[in-house]
Structure formats: structure tokens, C-alpha cells
Design an enzyme around this catalytic site. Structure first.
Site, mmCIF file in Angstrom:
data_model
loop_
_atom_site.group_PDB
_atom_site.id
_atom_site.type_symbol
_atom_site.label_atom_id
_atom_site.label_comp_id
_atom_site.label_asym_id
_atom_site.label_seq_id
_atom_site.Cartn_x
_atom_site.Cartn_y
_atom_site.Cartn_z
ATOM 1 N N LYS A 110 0.817 -1.218 0.000
ATOM 2 C CA LYS A 110 0.000 0.000 0.000
ATOM 3 C C LYS A 110 0.851 1.268 0.000
ATOM 4 O O LYS A 110 0.579 2.209 -0.747
ATOM 5 C CB LYS A 110 -0.927 0.007 1.219
ATOM 6 C CG LYS A 110 -1.867 -1.196 1.289
ATOM 7 C CD LYS A 110 -2.706 -1.354 0.033
ATOM 8 C CE LYS A 110 -3.236 -2.780 -0.130
ATOM 9 N NZ LYS A 110 -3.605 -3.073 -1.518
ATOM 10 N N ARG A 286 -7.225 -7.441 -10.236
ATOM 11 C CA ARG A 286 -7.986 -8.681 -10.487
ATOM 12 C C ARG A 286 -9.390 -8.313 -10.946
ATOM 13 O O ARG A 286 -9.785 -7.138 -10.853
ATOM 14 C CB ARG A 286 -8.085 -9.475 -9.175
ATOM 15 C CG ARG A 286 -8.915 -8.741 -8.141
ATOM 16 C CD ARG A 286 -9.097 -9.482 -6.844
ATOM 17 N NE ARG A 286 -10.090 -8.811 -6.015
ATOM 18 C CZ ARG A 286 -9.820 -7.802 -5.185
ATOM 19 N NH1 ARG A 286 -8.581 -7.369 -5.066
ATOM 20 N NH2 ARG A 286 -10.782 -7.209 -4.480
#
Ligand code: MV4
Length: 442
Positions: A110, A286
Site C-alpha cells: 500500500k 484482479r
């Protein structure tokens, strides 16, 4: 298809439309599952626990090699954002139906993703450039952006390793505790600071990119109705996004995808503040659970685009901005008990009657007689509706949810039925803390 449940059936439907043969993999617990029945061929990959089956890379690769599969679709969850798995596929000359491993890796950390986005000109929440290096730096940054601030774990994500610091005198202790928790949860104690946004909306932009340099965006989804970072209801478009904001968020999403050489389907997640500012939160490398609402308002089959891109073809999406038509809502029907803090509710499905009719889509991985396993996530099915406007999509969802009958396990059906009656929801007055304010334990 290296996955199970509704997404496995959904991906194999796209493959079948393209004339592509499908191989399902299944754990011992899934031998009677819908996705096994649907596939042209099925291959066992181990015992029920995910770690020994759907997460066990050697067994997945072996299934592909033994059946002569040419490509693997990871779905979502499991190995879908495991860049090592994508690399192993390449080693075995298997096409990974998704982005390059490097893109998965870059977006996986992150704090690193945040820095990358800043360089790509994607707005990030004001805060520290990278991980906090000293208390002095943290104090200076927090004083500059103003309290409350949020301390986030660099290797966190999905809401874990996050805490809000209301006042200056709480900062030091919060940093120490957040770092300790991050170290024990993620093996890495780095934390960074961000300005805390009050009741933001969760808005995400769907991206599609091929290997010929084309990146297109398919508008936004709003996923603000969540509990503990688990999305429950999503819609496209968002009441809070107008043409201009959509264009600016989409341009930022394209810059983000280009910065990591993205291909296939991906989603940029943003926080939209009440003043209309938006900030990068994370990139999902994804296909997402909620992709159907985008398919409903664009008419584009996102999974078919993934398959075409993976086979080296250009996107089939026509040139120019993608037209959005009408409104779509998705309700996730999970085997959880909202009255018991959304505790998983395994059991055998003794009755299963899906809704149907005009503009109702049900993507299901379950049917009557099957057992809901506690080994895997609790998603049973997604009810997706389309309407010419949001009111019609809501009315249609209300009708579809009334038709849906599930017995044998507790589900989120009643929660969604109540949401459709909620005045704030009907008016689109929602944000990321909406559910927490209404459902105890949410
Ligand atoms: C925030 C925020 C407010 N301000 N960051 C929670 C999980 C993590 N991925 C991002 N999250 C948040 N970050 C700042 N600076 C509020 C949340 C948040 C949230 C975000 C998206 C969807 C649901 C959420 C639920 C609670 C808090």
C-alpha cells in the site's frame, strides 16, 4: 479456472461463449459443486482447506499441466493477486489471465503504491510521503494536515492495521500500537499517516487494458455499503459522480494503469470526500466480485475482454468514451447472520429458488442440496438488476429479493430487503460508515 463458486461459473460462461474449453479444479469438499458440473473437465486439487487446495500452487499448476490447459484464470481472492503465482504460470508456459506479475507486485504494497501514484499524478490523501520514519516527522505531518489523522499499515489493506488519531497527544501511542499490530499481522511494522476523511464514499473506476497500448475505462461503481471492508451492495453509476468528476477520475485511473504497464481488467479504488475531492486508496489487480454492475450499464463482458487480451488480441471495446446507460445494483447474498455480527452460517441448502424475469441476473455458485462450507468465503450468489434509472433498479431489486428463497442457512437477504426500504439509501445518501451506523456489529 483456479477458483470456485460463482466466479468460477461466471468465467467459464465467458469462455464457453468464445468456444474455449474449460477445466474446473475442486477440493474434496467441492466435488459436487456447481462449477465442477459446469466445466468441460474437472480435476481434483486436494483436501478442503484452501491452503491445501485453491491456494496450493503446485496442485493448481499440476492440474493445468495434466489436462493440457493453456491458460489459468485466478478469479478473485485465493491466488488472484499473488504475483509469485503469476510468475510460476509463466515458468510453466501457462498464460495467467490477468496483469503482468510486476504490476501485481507494485500495487500489493500500500505505501509503495501510494508513492507510485503520487509520481503518476494520481491524487492521494494528504499525509506522509512513505512510511513514517520518526515521531518528529509524524508530528510535523499531522500538524500540517490537521487532526484527525489516520495511521495505516504499509502492508495492510482491506481495513486491517488502521486507526484514527483525534488529537495530537494521542499520536505517539497510536503510532507505536499500530506498528506493533502491523508487525504481528503482516510481518512488517511500517505505517504511514493520512488526513482522515469524514464519511467519504468508496468510488472505484473499472479499467481494461490490452497488450497493444490501449487503456479504456468503463465508468465508476460505488461500493460504500460495506461492513469491516467487506462489500455488501454495489451500484453503477454513482449518484455522487457527474460527467466532469467521472472524466477526472477516469483520467487518473488511466494514468495509474499506465504507470505500472497494466494489462487485463483492474480497478482503481478511490475515496470521494464530501467536497468532491477524490483520493487514491488502492488498485485491485484482479476481476472484482462487483464487476457485473459495470457490465449491465456498458454492455461489455469484462471477462471476455480479459480472455481476448490474455490471448494477445486487442480489446473489442469500440473506440471513444464508453456510453453508460441506466443504472445497476448488485446485492451479495452471503451465508452470514447479520443478527449475529455477520457470523458465517454454514449448513446444507434445503431450499433455493432464484429470482428471474426482466433485467435480473443471478450469478450463483450454489444450488439446493449443496452444503455451504466454512472453509471458504461466504458468498452464495449475487443478485444484479438493471433499470432505466436508479429508482427502477431499486424497485426491480426489491422485487427480485422478494422472489429469492434460501433455507438451511442464514443469509444477508433480509438485510438487503431492508436496505431497499431505507429512505437514505433510496435517496443515495450513503457513505462508507452507512451500514455501521445502522447495523450493530457491522
Ligand atoms: C480512509 C478513510 C477515511 N480517511 N482513509 C478502510 C480500509 C482501507 N483500505 C481504507 N479505509 C478507509 N480509509 C482516510 N484517510 C475511511 C476508510 C474506510 C473505508 C474505506 C472504504 C470502504 C469502506 C470503509 C469503511 C470504513 C473506513
Amino acid at each position: 479456472m483456479a477458483n470456485r463458486g460463482e466466479i468460477a461459473v461466471r468465467v467459464m460462461r465467458a469462455a464457453r461463449e468464445l468456444g474455449i474449453k474449460t477445466v474446473a479444479v475442486y477440493s474434496e469438499a467441492d466435488k459436487d459443486a456447481l462449477h465442477v458440473e459446469y466445466a468441460d473437465e474437472a480435476f481434483p486439487i486436494g483436501p478442503a482447506p484452501a491452503a491445501l487446495s485453491y491456494l496450493h500452487i503446485p496442485n493448481i499448476i499440476n492440474a493445468a499441466v495434466q489436462t493440457g490447459a493453456e491458460a489459468i484464470h485466478p478469479g478473485y481472492g485465493f491466488l488472484s493477486e499473488n504475483h509469485h503465482f503469476a510468475e510460476v504460470c509463466a515458468t510453466w508456459h501457462l498464460t495467467f489471465i490477468g496483469p503482468p506479475p510486476a504490476a501485481i507486485e507494485q500495487m500489493g504494497v500500500k505505501a509503495q503504491a501510494r508513492q507510485l501514484m503520487q509520481r503518476a499524478g494520481v491524487p492521494v490523501v494528504p499525509g506522509t510521503e512513505g512510511p513514517v520514519t520518526s515521531l518528529e516527522e509524524a508530528r510535523a505531518t499531522a500538524d500540517a494536515i490537521g487532526y484527525p489523522v489516520m495511521v495505516k499499515a504499509s502492508f495492510g489493506g482491506g481495513g486491517r492495521g488502521i486507526r484514527v488519531v483525534e488529537r495530537r497527544e494521542e499520536l505517539e501511542e497510536a503510532l507505536e500500537r499500530a506498528s506493533r499490530e502491523a508487525k504481528s499481522a503482516f510481518g512488517q511494522g511500517d505505517v504511514y499517516l493520512e488526513k482522515y476523511l469524514h464519511n467519504p464514499r468508496h468510488i472505484e473506476i473499472q479499467v481494461l487494458a490490452d497488450a497493444h497500448g490501449r487503456i479504456v475505462t468503463l465508468g465508476e461503481r460505488e461500493s460504500s455499503i460495506q461492513r469491516r471492508r467487506q462489500k455488501l451492495l454495489e451500484e453503477a453509476p454513482s449518484v455522487a459522480v457527474n460527467e466532469d468528476l467521472r472524466r477526472r477520475m477516469s483520467e487518473a485511473a488511466v494514468r495509474a494503469a499506465a504507470a505500472v504497464g497494466y494489462t487485463s481488467a483492474g480497478t482503481l479504488e478511490f475515496l470521494l470526500d464530501q467536497d468532491g475531492s477524490f483520493y487514491f486508496m488502492e488498485m485491485n489487480t484482479r476481476i472484482q466480485v462487483e464487476h457485473p454492475v459495470t457490465e449491465m450499464v456498458t454492455g461489455i463482458d469484462i471477462v471476455k475482454e480479459q480472455l481476448c487480451v490474455a490471448a494477445g488480441y486487442p480489446l473489442t471495446v469500440p473506440e471513444g468514451p464508453v456510453a453508460l446507460r441506466g443504472w445497476s445494483i448488485e446485492c451479495r447474498i452471503n451465508a452470514e447472520d447479520p443478527a449475529q455480527g455477520f457470523r458465517p452460517s454454514p449448513g446444507r441448502i434445503s431450499r433455493w429458488r432464484e429470482p428471474g424475469g426482466p433485467w435480473v441476473r443471478v450469478d450463483a455458485g450454489m444450488r439446493e442440496g449443496l452444503a455451504v462450507q466454512s472453509f471458504y468465503d461466504s458468498l452464495l450468489a449475487k443478485v444484479v438488476t438493471w433499470g432505466r434509472d436508479r429508482a427502477e433498479a431499486v424497485a426491480r431489486m426489491r422485487r427480485a429479493l422478494a422472489e429469492f428463497e434460501v433455507e438451511g442457512v442464514k443469509t444477508t437477504l433480509d438485510l438487503h430487503r431492508r436496505l431497499m426500504e431505507d429512505e437514505d439509501f433510496q435517496a443515495g445518501r450513503i457513505h462508507v460508515n452507512f451500514l455501521a451506523e445502522r447495523v450493530p456489529g457491522a
